[in-house]
Design a protein around this motif. Sequence first.
Motif, short mmCIF file in Angstrom:
data_model
loop_
_atom_site.label_atom_id
_atom_site.label_comp_id
_atom_site.label_asym_id
_atom_site.label_seq_id
_atom_site.Cartn_x
_atom_site.Cartn_y
_atom_site.Cartn_z
N SER A 205 37.75 27.41 39.23
CA SER A 205 39.10 27.68 39.70
C SER A 205 39.86 28.54 38.70
O SER A 205 39.47 28.67 37.54
CB SER A 205 39.85 26.37 39.92
OG SER A 205 40.09 25.74 38.68
N LEU A 206 40.96 29.07 39.16
CA LEU A 206 41.87 29.82 38.30
C LEU A 206 42.33 28.94 37.14
O LEU A 206 42.33 29.36 35.99
CB LEU A 206 43.07 30.28 39.15
CG LEU A 206 43.90 31.44 38.66
CD1 LEU A 206 43.12 32.73 38.80
CD2 LEU A 206 45.18 31.53 39.46
N THR A 207 42.69 27.70 37.46
CA THR A 207 43.15 26.75 36.44
C THR A 207 42.08 26.49 35.39
O THR A 207 42.36 26.49 34.19
CB THR A 207 43.58 25.42 37.11
OG1 THR A 207 44.59 25.69 38.07
CG2 THR A 207 44.06 24.41 36.09
N GLU B 238 44.53 38.79 37.85
CA GLU B 238 43.72 38.85 39.06
C GLU B 238 44.47 39.55 40.20
O GLU B 238 43.84 39.99 41.16
CB GLU B 238 43.28 37.46 39.50
CG GLU B 238 42.12 36.93 38.70
CD GLU B 238 41.39 35.78 39.39
OE1 GLU B 238 41.68 35.48 40.57
OE2 GLU B 238 40.52 35.20 38.74
N SER B 239 45.78 39.66 40.08
CA SER B 239 46.58 40.37 41.08
C SER B 239 46.76 41.84 40.72
O SER B 239 47.43 42.57 41.44
CB SER B 239 47.96 39.71 41.20
OG SER B 239 47.83 38.40 41.66
N ARG C 51 38.20 38.35 39.44
CA ARG C 51 38.02 37.55 40.67
C ARG C 51 36.53 37.36 40.96
O ARG C 51 36.08 36.25 41.25
CB ARG C 51 38.70 38.22 41.86
CG ARG C 51 40.19 37.95 41.95
CD ARG C 51 40.77 38.44 43.26
NE ARG C 51 40.47 39.83 43.57
CZ ARG C 51 41.16 40.88 43.15
NH1 ARG C 51 42.23 40.71 42.41
NH2 ARG C 51 40.79 42.10 43.49
N LYS D 31 47.77 29.93 32.99
CA LYS D 31 47.31 30.16 34.36
C LYS D 31 48.11 31.29 35.00
O LYS D 31 47.54 32.11 35.75
CB LYS D 31 47.46 28.88 35.17
CG LYS D 31 47.01 29.02 36.61
CD LYS D 31 47.21 27.72 37.37
CE LYS D 31 46.92 27.92 38.85
NZ LYS D 31 47.19 26.69 39.62
N SER D 32 49.40 31.38 34.70
CA SER D 32 50.23 32.45 35.27
C SER D 32 49.75 33.83 34.80
O SER D 32 49.76 34.79 35.57
CB SER D 32 51.70 32.24 34.94
OG SER D 32 51.89 32.22 33.53
N SER E 180 46.60 34.60 36.73
CA SER E 180 46.97 34.93 38.11
C SER E 180 47.49 36.35 38.21
O SER E 180 47.13 37.10 39.13
CB SER E 180 48.02 33.94 38.61
OG SER E 180 48.40 34.26 39.93
N GLN E 181 48.32 36.75 37.25
CA GLN E 181 48.84 38.12 37.24
C GLN E 181 47.70 39.13 37.06
O GLN E 181 47.67 40.16 37.74
CB GLN E 181 49.87 38.30 36.13
CG GLN E 181 51.17 37.61 36.40
CD GLN E 181 52.14 37.76 35.24
OE1 GLN E 181 51.73 37.98 34.10
NE2 GLN E 181 53.43 37.62 35.52
#
Length: 184
Positions: A24-26, A43-44, A15, A36-37, A40-41
């Motif tokens: 961006s994430l994308t 970064e979570s 992050r 991207k998923s 996202s995981q």
Amino acid sequence: MTEPTIAATIAAALRHERERAGISLTELARRAGIAKSTLSQLESGVGNPSVETLWSLGVALDVPFSRLVEPPAPALRVIRAGDGPRIKSDQLDYTGTLVAAGSRAARRDIYVLTIEPGAARHAEAHIPRSVEHIVVAAGRLRTGPAGDTVDLDPGDYVTFAGDVPHTYEALAPGTFAVLVMEHP
């Protein structure tokens, strides 16, 4: 104060570095060639990224691999054998353990590599002008730029450009080496 888990460390670093780069994430997922998923995981704080995924993200962010896995440094840090942030390969029985990350000024990282015989690990090019220094401590290792590898025994040292595709292959059980990665 407890040391954060490797997943939490990676999440915070991704992050931070993505925001620092202003992308961006994308866009980061596209540059790194990952879903991207998946990003996202990560970064979570969910997921278990491979060495290859983290290297791709580091190259896409133009930061050393260590910046993504190194927890904040305490005043005194001891890493016992078998401890430390261990990142496994999805290609073979290969584990890299970051034992020391360089500062933004020093830009060098130290890893302990444990590799077992099997398929070779084919590493993509790291950030431009990276240099690898490897000393074999036990076993036998074949490493170097793709098409120009060398076989090493315990005590042998090799250095080569890390910004080109390269390989690591254990030639004996229990292969153990120390890798110092220099970054510009």
